[in-house]
Design a protein around this motif. Sequence first.
Motif, PDB file in Angstrom:
ATOM      1  N   GLY A  58       0.807  -1.268   0.030  1.00  0.00           N
ATOM      2  CA  GLY A  58      -0.164  -0.024   0.067  1.00  0.00           C
ATOM      3  C   GLY A  58       0.897   1.304   0.057  1.00  0.00           C
ATOM      4  O   GLY A  58       0.272   2.454  -0.288  1.00  0.00           O
ATOM      5  N   CYS A  59       2.045   1.137   0.183  1.00  0.00           N
ATOM      6  CA  CYS A  59       2.923   2.500   0.126  1.00  0.00           C
ATOM      7  C   CYS A  59       3.611   2.436  -1.307  1.00  0.00           C
ATOM      8  O   CYS A  59       3.911   1.595  -1.975  1.00  0.00           O
ATOM      9  CB  CYS A  59       4.104   2.455   1.179  1.00  0.00           C
ATOM     10  SG  CYS A  59       3.434   2.228   2.852  1.00  0.00           S
ATOM     11  N   PRO A  60       3.094   3.989  -1.561  1.00  0.00           N
ATOM     12  CA  PRO A  60       3.747   4.217  -3.049  1.00  0.00           C
ATOM     13  C   PRO A  60       5.217   4.195  -3.284  1.00  0.00           C
ATOM     14  O   PRO A  60       5.987   4.591  -2.014  1.00  0.00           O
ATOM     15  CB  PRO A  60       3.040   5.438  -3.342  1.00  0.00           C
ATOM     16  CG  PRO A  60       2.799   5.999  -2.205  1.00  0.00           C
ATOM     17  CD  PRO A  60       2.664   5.048  -1.192  1.00  0.00           C
ATOM     18  N   GLY A  61       5.781   4.101  -4.365  1.00  0.00           N
ATOM     19  CA  GLY A  61       7.109   4.360  -4.559  1.00  0.00           C
ATOM     20  C   GLY A  61       7.780   2.896  -4.543  1.00  0.00           C
ATOM     21  O   GLY A  61       7.597   2.212  -4.299  1.00  0.00           O
ATOM     22  N   PRO A  62       9.009   2.958  -5.259  1.00  0.00           N
ATOM     23  CA  PRO A  62      10.093   1.867  -5.538  1.00  0.00           C
ATOM     24  C   PRO A  62      10.574   1.378  -4.183  1.00  0.00           C
ATOM     25  O   PRO A  62      10.218   2.114  -3.064  1.00  0.00           O
ATOM     26  CB  PRO A  62      10.946   2.296  -6.053  1.00  0.00           C
ATOM     27  CG  PRO A  62      11.232   3.698  -5.919  1.00  0.00           C
ATOM     28  CD  PRO A  62       9.663   4.238  -5.738  1.00  0.00           C
ATOM     29  N   PRO A  63      11.222   0.119  -4.000  1.00  0.00           N
ATOM     30  CA  PRO A  63      11.860  -0.170  -2.714  1.00  0.00           C
ATOM     31  C   PRO A  63      12.704   0.789  -1.918  1.00  0.00           C
ATOM     32  O   PRO A  63      13.361   1.656  -2.797  1.00  0.00           O
ATOM     33  CB  PRO A  63      12.523  -1.300  -3.116  1.00  0.00           C
ATOM     34  CG  PRO A  63      11.649  -2.019  -4.311  1.00  0.00           C
ATOM     35  CD  PRO A  63      11.385  -0.499  -5.011  1.00  0.00           C
ATOM     36  N   LEU A  64      12.861   0.800  -0.809  1.00  0.00           N
ATOM     37  CA  LEU A  64      13.437   1.701  -0.016  1.00  0.00           C
ATOM     38  C   LEU A  64      14.949   1.823  -0.197  1.00  0.00           C
ATOM     39  O   LEU A  64      15.614   2.958  -0.681  1.00  0.00           O
ATOM     40  CB  LEU A  64      13.374   1.388   1.496  1.00  0.00           C
ATOM     41  CG  LEU A  64      14.074   2.487   2.621  1.00  0.00           C
ATOM     42  CD1 LEU A  64      13.152   3.922   2.139  1.00  0.00           C
ATOM     43  CD2 LEU A  64      13.788   2.246   3.827  1.00  0.00           C
ATOM     44  N   ASN A  65      15.431   0.416  -0.720  1.00  0.00           N
ATOM     45  CA  ASN A  65      16.948   0.602  -1.004  1.00  0.00           C
ATOM     46  C   ASN A  65      17.269   1.377  -2.243  1.00  0.00           C
ATOM     47  O   ASN A  65      18.249   1.838  -2.448  1.00  0.00           O
ATOM     48  CB  ASN A  65      17.611  -0.981  -1.033  1.00  0.00           C
ATOM     49  CG  ASN A  65      16.913  -1.657  -2.002  1.00  0.00           C
ATOM     50  OD1 ASN A  65      15.744  -1.676  -2.518  1.00  0.00           O
ATOM     51  ND2 ASN A  65      17.429  -2.657  -2.735  1.00  0.00           N
ATOM     52  N   LYS A  66      16.154   1.222  -3.407  1.00  0.00           N
ATOM     53  CA  LYS A  66      16.163   2.023  -4.718  1.00  0.00           C
ATOM     54  C   LYS A  66      16.152   3.309  -4.349  1.00  0.00           C
ATOM     55  O   LYS A  66      16.795   4.189  -5.066  1.00  0.00           O
ATOM     56  CB  LYS A  66      15.275   1.236  -5.506  1.00  0.00           C
ATOM     57  CG  LYS A  66      15.580   0.108  -6.070  1.00  0.00           C
ATOM     58  CD  LYS A  66      14.778  -0.595  -7.033  1.00  0.00           C
ATOM     59  CE  LYS A  66      15.164  -1.856  -7.588  1.00  0.00           C
ATOM     60  NZ  LYS A  66      16.430  -1.923  -8.278  1.00  0.00           N
ATOM     61  N   GLN A  67      15.292   3.738  -3.592  1.00  0.00           N
ATOM     62  CA  GLN A  67      15.151   5.002  -3.245  1.00  0.00           C
ATOM     63  C   GLN A  67      16.350   5.807  -2.674  1.00  0.00           C
ATOM     64  O   GLN A  67      16.908   6.929  -3.252  1.00  0.00           O
ATOM     65  CB  GLN A  67      14.024   5.365  -2.274  1.00  0.00           C
ATOM     66  CG  GLN A  67      12.426   4.783  -2.535  1.00  0.00           C
ATOM     67  CD  GLN A  67      11.511   5.036  -1.474  1.00  0.00           C
ATOM     68  OE1 GLN A  67      11.506   6.090  -0.624  1.00  0.00           O
ATOM     69  NE2 GLN A  67      10.603   4.169  -1.305  1.00  0.00           N
TER      70      GLN A  67
END
Length: 733
Positions: free
Chosen positions: A307-316
């Motif tokens: 449910g959280c938008p955006g790419p995976p945290l490591n890619k961010q």
Amino acid sequence: MHPEQDGEVIEQLGHFLAKMENVQGEIHRNDQHLTNLDPERRCLPDYVAGKLTGSPVSNTKGLAKAVSHMRQWPLDRRLVSSKLAEEAIGDDKFFEDFFEMGERFLGAVLAAPARLGHQVNLIALSMEPKNHWSTGRPSARLLWGASPDDGRGLGSPPSEEAFPIPSPAPRVERAPNESDQTPDPTAAFGMVALVSNRTSSEYIGDLMQRLEGSQLLILEDTCGSALDALGYNCHSGGEGQRTCLAPVHAAGMNRAAEKVWGNFTARIAWRRHAATRTVARSALALGESFWGSQCSVWFADFRTAEGCPGPPLNKQIDAIVEARGRLHIVKDPEGLLDMKGEGRASASGNHSESDANDMVSSRWSSDTPLAVRLAEYIDFHRRAVAVLSRSDKDKAKESSKSPARQGAAFTEEEKEEDLQVEDINVLVYSCQPFAQCGGHGDRLNGIITVFLLAVLTKRVFLIDSESPLPMELLLEPRAIDWRVRGSTLATAGLRHHSYHDKRKQFEADLERLATYPDRLLVVSMNYRMIRSLFEAPSLREQAQQLGLPVDAPPFFVAEVFHVLFAPALALREELHSLRTELAPLEDGRFVAVHLRTGEVAWDPVRHGGPDELQVFLDCARIAEKDLGLGEVPWLLATDSAKLAEVARQLPEAKSGKLRVPAARGRVHIDRSELTDTLEGASANYAEWLLFGRAGAAVLSRSYFGETAAEVGRVRFAYFAPGGGCVRTELSSS
């Protein structure tokens, strides 16, 4: 409907709209003649002359097809949206489709006559003695023109002549952890614990028992689908209103912090929007404001897996090149704290394919201004508007030519433009008289959404907003000329789709709107639905070519606003007067407080009025401390006369610290009476602009203050309702 009857009705409707359009054209020509006779605007209001500039909006071709399309549009929606189809069957809502169809036909018939009536009303008001140009009153300056050197005695020019695009408030560069009384004040690092609006209250309570320390920031992300993130039943009371336009957990965490943590109070923050940029960038922006611009940040992700938008945290994190080496991920944070998980988000997985596609490499860095990215569109818009304008003039000339010369509709200069009228598609944001458009925030949110839809579908974007006053009286075009000549003409009503308070319908219709078959499309809406645009399959690639949404510039709303708008002279004069009235308020060196009660013109109730004033002022003290500039003035913007009077009796007001604007701007631009709005509109807009020039802003549950803070790029924003005073991150839009 029987085919023969269908054809007869279509013919009658087309004939009526064509007649109305002829009437509108005749009025336009007469206005042009009168304007030429009165260049000094002593007899004819400048309001009338201003309506003669802009692009014509009409389409007299294909009326039968347009009527059929209008009739089928809501019915076909059920075919493309299984969710809405199931809802219609389960809740017996098919009648809503027929109501929508009827409303659209009725609107097409009534829009032009209603518009003419509204314009006559404004002209009559301009002729009243109190609104005559010679009075120099704000209402007179709006209607008759605000040029200070036109020889009519309207006063000297304001000091804010140029009014450049606002730069962010001055950044206070602290030594690492300067404000923290910790044993190691030189340690420039902190940990960001990520939770979300979908995290359970029980989990939040358990987490607070296990985490503490002044180097801790708990950031509540806004997760869920694009529609979930907007909230439901925002003004109907109950649980829906409590969690709409407000954090779910952050305020409660702030209230419980002292009891749970004692003197080692961590920081609590809320990521208000999640349509642009990433939660990693939001967390970094907050972390740098707390721990210094070169701090190291550790991320502990406690959000739910879905449910959280955006790419995976490591890619961010990998994408934030300028902070590479300073950002780190805590592996298995639940295991470290011996917590029972809720299906926690993985640093590298549990994201949809569309989220992964968000990280497609872009040629734009996140600090590239939107105007630079849109250079090609802006050039296309300029050329297209020139062609539309010349085509309209040629039509007028064509009617006066002899039969032998008719047919040469385009000049050689126009041919060199490599654009033909038939190749130019137009998208108009519409806010018509006697229709609901919403207040400042609702209108700006709708304009931003429709503008981006125009950009992504390469349509010329125009604004036809005349409720209660033409927008160009207060905000003029900046990078593109969005003005509509006169108004949208009668036949345009057959291409008008209203999505006011219809978020589900807009999202369901996005694919059809993106491939709309008519060269003219008119849209009304009052929500910011840019995430839905970016996620639409037919628009995703175009968005990514602009670096959207992940590499969007910070304060994306401000970027859009300053591509479209610059304050008109009347508004600059009003802003100058407001600054003078409130004593000097230096940009970036005051705290703005917005407390919206809903006590004006039947507005929905928002907050408790005078009873909640102290809560907001307590939050202003926290904002002032975090801003780090010492004692600064406070500005209170409110829609309540009662609350304003209470505020003026406070010691802070009597000492000059708290400044309260006069009552004239206390109007609602969508709900107040026309005479009141005419008197107070410029002051109301000036308050909105001044609010965004603050160094810190205290917000209520209202888009008025929120959009003002976004447009002004206010870094230190706080959500005050409920006593939480939650730091609110607005650089994501």
